[in-house]
Design a protein around this motif. Sequence first.
Motif, PDB file in Angstrom:
ATOM      1  N   TYR A 143       0.724  -1.161  -0.047  1.00 43.35           N
ATOM      2  CA  TYR A 143       0.104  -0.007  -0.006  1.00 43.35           C
ATOM      3  C   TYR A 143       0.738   1.370  -0.098  1.00 43.35           C
ATOM      4  CZ  TYR A 143      -3.288   3.617   1.108  1.00 43.35           C
ATOM      5  OH  TYR A 143      -4.164   4.824   1.212  1.00 43.35           O
ATOM      6  N   THR A 144       0.724   2.126  -0.846  1.00 48.24           N
ATOM      7  CA  THR A 144       1.633   3.133  -1.127  1.00 48.24           C
ATOM      8  C   THR A 144       0.673   4.654  -1.609  1.00 48.24           C
ATOM      9  OG1 THR A 144       2.228   2.447  -3.508  1.00 48.24           O
ATOM     10  CG2 THR A 144       3.534   1.806  -1.832  1.00 48.24           C
ATOM     11  N   PRO A 145       0.043   5.035  -0.610  1.00 53.67           N
ATOM     12  CA  PRO A 145      -0.611   6.444  -0.920  1.00 53.67           C
ATOM     13  C   PRO A 145       0.204   7.664  -1.340  1.00 53.67           C
ATOM     14  CG  PRO A 145      -0.189   6.113   1.434  1.00 53.67           C
ATOM     15  CD  PRO A 145       0.386   4.832   0.846  1.00 53.67           C
ATOM     16  N   GLN A 146      -0.666   8.450  -2.193  1.00 52.70           N
ATOM     17  CA  GLN A 146       0.190   9.747  -2.450  1.00 52.70           C
ATOM     18  C   GLN A 146      -0.763  10.749  -2.153  1.00 52.70           C
ATOM     19  OE1 GLN A 146       1.564   9.954  -6.556  1.00 52.70           O
ATOM     20  NE2 GLN A 146       1.626  12.046  -6.618  1.00 52.70           N
ATOM     21  N   TYR A 147      -0.526  11.555  -1.024  1.00 51.15           N
ATOM     22  CA  TYR A 147      -1.255  12.705  -0.998  1.00 51.15           C
ATOM     23  C   TYR A 147      -2.438  12.253   0.090  1.00 51.15           C
ATOM     24  CZ  TYR A 147       1.146  14.976  -4.596  1.00 51.15           C
ATOM     25  OH  TYR A 147       2.068  15.473  -5.475  1.00 51.15           O
ATOM     26  N   GLY A 148      -3.105  13.230   1.082  1.00 51.79           N
ATOM     27  CA  GLY A 148      -4.311  12.756   1.908  1.00 51.79           C
ATOM     28  C   GLY A 148      -3.690  13.196   3.150  1.00 51.79           C
ATOM     29  N   ARG A 149      -4.851  13.127   4.017  1.00 52.18           N
ATOM     30  CA  ARG A 149      -4.342  13.023   5.524  1.00 52.18           C
ATOM     31  C   ARG A 149      -4.051  11.703   5.974  1.00 52.18           C
ATOM     32  NH1 ARG A 149      -5.579  16.732  10.040  1.00 52.18           N
ATOM     33  NH2 ARG A 149      -5.865  15.334  11.947  1.00 52.18           N
ATOM     34  N   VAL A 150      -2.874  11.614   6.223  1.00 58.52           N
ATOM     35  CA  VAL A 150      -2.508  10.278   6.710  1.00 58.52           C
ATOM     36  C   VAL A 150      -2.238  10.501   8.313  1.00 58.52           C
ATOM     37  CG1 VAL A 150      -0.611   8.320   6.731  1.00 58.52           C
ATOM     38  CG2 VAL A 150      -1.166  10.179   4.597  1.00 58.52           C
ATOM     39  N   GLU A 151      -3.113   9.465   8.955  1.00 61.00           N
ATOM     40  CA  GLU A 151      -3.218   9.843  10.528  1.00 61.00           C
ATOM     41  C   GLU A 151      -3.118   8.434  11.236  1.00 61.00           C
ATOM     42  OE1 GLU A 151      -6.745  12.156  10.911  1.00 61.00           O
ATOM     43  OE2 GLU A 151      -7.872  10.292  11.220  1.00 61.00           O
ATOM     44  N   PHE A 211      -5.919   2.821  15.146  1.00 60.56           N
ATOM     45  CA  PHE A 211      -6.222   2.947  13.730  1.00 60.56           C
ATOM     46  C   PHE A 211      -5.023   3.749  13.068  1.00 60.56           C
ATOM     47  CE2 PHE A 211      -8.869   6.494  15.289  1.00 60.56           C
ATOM     48  CZ  PHE A 211      -8.030   7.459  14.277  1.00 60.56           C
ATOM     49  N   VAL A 212      -4.926   3.466  11.434  1.00 60.10           N
ATOM     50  CA  VAL A 212      -4.470   4.000  10.656  1.00 60.10           C
ATOM     51  C   VAL A 212      -5.189   4.568   9.644  1.00 60.10           C
ATOM     52  CG1 VAL A 212      -2.261   4.301   9.061  1.00 60.10           C
ATOM     53  CG2 VAL A 212      -2.077   2.893  11.445  1.00 60.10           C
ATOM     54  N   ARG A 213      -5.292   5.703   9.056  1.00 61.91           N
ATOM     55  CA  ARG A 213      -6.285   6.152   7.961  1.00 61.91           C
ATOM     56  C   ARG A 213      -5.569   7.034   6.924  1.00 61.91           C
ATOM     57  NH1 ARG A 213     -11.265   7.162  12.081  1.00 61.91           N
ATOM     58  NH2 ARG A 213     -11.426   5.163  12.713  1.00 61.91           N
ATOM     59  N   VAL A 214      -6.039   6.980   5.795  1.00 65.30           N
ATOM     60  CA  VAL A 214      -5.789   7.971   4.874  1.00 65.30           C
ATOM     61  C   VAL A 214      -7.182   8.406   4.366  1.00 65.30           C
ATOM     62  CG1 VAL A 214      -4.772   8.515   2.704  1.00 65.30           C
ATOM     63  CG2 VAL A 214      -3.725   6.773   4.011  1.00 65.30           C
ATOM     64  N   ILE A 215      -7.342   9.887   4.559  1.00 65.45           N
ATOM     65  CA  ILE A 215      -8.546  10.537   4.361  1.00 65.45           C
ATOM     66  C   ILE A 215      -8.295  11.575   3.226  1.00 65.45           C
ATOM     67  CG2 ILE A 215     -10.133  12.194   5.311  1.00 65.45           C
ATOM     68  CD1 ILE A 215      -9.248  11.240   7.888  1.00 65.45           C
ATOM     69  N   ASP A 216      -9.373  11.728   2.151  1.00 64.66           N
ATOM     70  CA  ASP A 216      -9.153  12.559   1.046  1.00 64.66           C
ATOM     71  C   ASP A 216      -9.118  14.076   1.680  1.00 64.66           C
ATOM     72  OD1 ASP A 216      -9.935  14.424  -1.066  1.00 64.66           O
ATOM     73  OD2 ASP A 216     -10.388  12.399  -2.386  1.00 64.66           O
ATOM     74  N   ASN A 217      -8.020  14.719   1.376  1.00 63.85           N
ATOM     75  CA  ASN A 217      -7.836  16.043   1.788  1.00 63.85           C
ATOM     76  C   ASN A 217      -7.843  17.029   0.495  1.00 63.85           C
ATOM     77  OD1 ASN A 217      -5.398  15.495   1.056  1.00 63.85           O
ATOM     78  ND2 ASN A 217      -4.359  16.415   2.785  1.00 63.85           N
ATOM     79  N   SER A 259       3.164  20.673  -0.312  1.00 65.52           N
ATOM     80  CA  SER A 259       2.783  20.806   1.117  1.00 65.52           C
ATOM     81  C   SER A 259       2.626  19.636   2.081  1.00 65.52           C
ATOM     82  CB  SER A 259       1.496  21.744   1.177  1.00 65.52           C
ATOM     83  OG  SER A 259       1.012  22.299   2.569  1.00 65.52           O
ATOM     84  N   ILE A 260       3.179  19.819   3.171  1.00 65.40           N
ATOM     85  CA  ILE A 260       2.949  18.935   4.248  1.00 65.40           C
ATOM     86  C   ILE A 260       2.750  19.572   5.581  1.00 65.40           C
ATOM     87  CG2 ILE A 260       3.832  16.888   5.438  1.00 65.40           C
ATOM     88  CD1 ILE A 260       5.756  16.379   2.948  1.00 65.40           C
ATOM     89  N   THR A 261       1.524  19.271   6.314  1.00 63.82           N
ATOM     90  CA  THR A 261       1.185  19.894   7.523  1.00 63.82           C
ATOM     91  C   THR A 261       0.883  18.908   8.731  1.00 63.82           C
ATOM     92  OG1 THR A 261       0.355  21.846   6.469  1.00 63.82           O
ATOM     93  CG2 THR A 261      -0.349  21.350   8.817  1.00 63.82           C
ATOM     94  N   TRP A 262       1.632  18.975   9.732  1.00 64.61           N
ATOM     95  CA  TRP A 262       1.889  18.030  10.918  1.00 64.61           C
ATOM     96  C   TRP A 262       0.719  18.520  11.968  1.00 64.61           C
ATOM     97  CZ3 TRP A 262       6.054  18.983   8.160  1.00 64.61           C
ATOM     98  CH2 TRP A 262       6.754  17.753   7.790  1.00 64.61           C
ATOM     99  N   SER A 263       0.043  17.631  12.647  1.00 65.11           N
ATOM    100  CA  SER A 263      -0.852  18.169  13.638  1.00 65.11           C
ATOM    101  C   SER A 263      -0.752  16.809  14.584  1.00 65.11           C
ATOM    102  CB  SER A 263      -2.478  18.196  13.271  1.00 65.11           C
ATOM    103  OG  SER A 263      -2.814  16.972  12.481  1.00 65.11           O
ATOM    104  N   VAL A 296      -0.545  13.771   9.186  1.00 68.78           N
ATOM    105  CA  VAL A 296       0.033  14.915   8.233  1.00 68.78           C
ATOM    106  C   VAL A 296      -1.077  14.908   7.264  1.00 68.78           C
ATOM    107  CG1 VAL A 296       2.520  14.578   8.536  1.00 68.78           C
ATOM    108  CG2 VAL A 296       1.417  13.271   6.922  1.00 68.78           C
ATOM    109  N   ASP A 297      -1.195  16.369   6.953  1.00 69.67           N
ATOM    110  CA  ASP A 297      -1.970  16.687   5.849  1.00 69.67           C
ATOM    111  C   ASP A 297      -1.039  17.017   4.725  1.00 69.67           C
ATOM    112  OD1 ASP A 297      -5.202  16.982   6.220  1.00 69.67           O
ATOM    113  OD2 ASP A 297      -4.389  17.736   7.684  1.00 69.67           O
ATOM    114  N   TRP A 298      -0.872  16.027   3.620  1.00 72.20           N
ATOM    115  CA  TRP A 298       0.114  15.858   2.558  1.00 72.20           C
ATOM    116  C   TRP A 298      -0.714  16.411   1.459  1.00 72.20           C
ATOM    117  CZ3 TRP A 298       1.623  10.408   0.975  1.00 72.20           C
ATOM    118  CH2 TRP A 298       2.470  10.175  -0.080  1.00 72.20           C
ATOM    119  N   LYS A 299      -0.223  17.486   0.760  1.00 72.82           N
ATOM    120  CA  LYS A 299      -0.733  17.765  -0.422  1.00 72.82           C
ATOM    121  C   LYS A 299       0.345  18.122  -1.421  1.00 72.82           C
ATOM    122  CE  LYS A 299      -4.766  19.920   1.619  1.00 72.82           C
ATOM    123  NZ  LYS A 299      -5.701  21.082   1.905  1.00 72.82           N
TER     124      LYS A 299
END
Length: 278
Positions: free
Chosen positions: A116-124, A271-277, A212-216, A206-209
Amino acid sequence: MRAARSTRRLVALTLAGAAAVAVGVTPTLGTAATAQAATGDVVWSQDFDGAAGSAPDRSVWTNETGGGGWGNNELETYTDSRSNSALDGQGNLVITAKRKADGSYTSARLTTQGKYTPQYGRVEARIQIPRGQGIWPAFWMLGADLPQSGWPGSGEIDVMENVGKEPATVHGTVHGPGYSGGQGISTPYQHPQGWSFADTFHTFAVDWKPGSITWSVDGVAYRTVTPADTNGNPWVFDKPFFIVLNLAVGGNWPGYPDASTTFPQQMKVDFVRVIDNS
């Protein structure tokens, strides 16, 4: 501050060949397979439901194994034993670091490389970290082109790292060519009440676009990094990455367990999730 930790990533080069990256890769956000996703939709998740003592989903997670310090003079040997990584029957993946009778240590490191190799999204991930001097939990990502590009050219996104001697601090970092190891672009986040992050679960993201990468932490954003922050060096984060969860013992950055450190120590992942951002 982290000058010695960089080489732990290099070991991953020997763990999978280039062909493995192309096998079973999940389509990334923006492809036809995810075209119907809308902002806020969960496009991928692991909730770790299952019987106590069972392994996490083998179609997603691989246990990397071995010792030798992982390039950072760490003490643990990573295993595929259920005594070091297993579901707890209550919806958590539990990674357990243990000290054996002979004084050696075992733990676990799980990765989605080649699966599994996502590209972009909110990875949390919602995680309760362990505690103690010399204990080093991490939730992070590496570029899927690691076998071809090497590290740090492939890039690394550290969503959350903690060293036990700093119980109220977690770190978010990126590494790339020209800004790796001790020169990684890094920011600490302090618990707002000064409490230990090990006391309860927290959501690290991280909100990854593109660009841009933003940590929270728990929805509170604390740092954004863009290509303007790399001092003219390449931005290597607009491509697929894979996810890593691990619990290290010792190493040049956290130091080593001492008389105050108790074992076993556990990193619990709800959990580990990828959310469309987008």
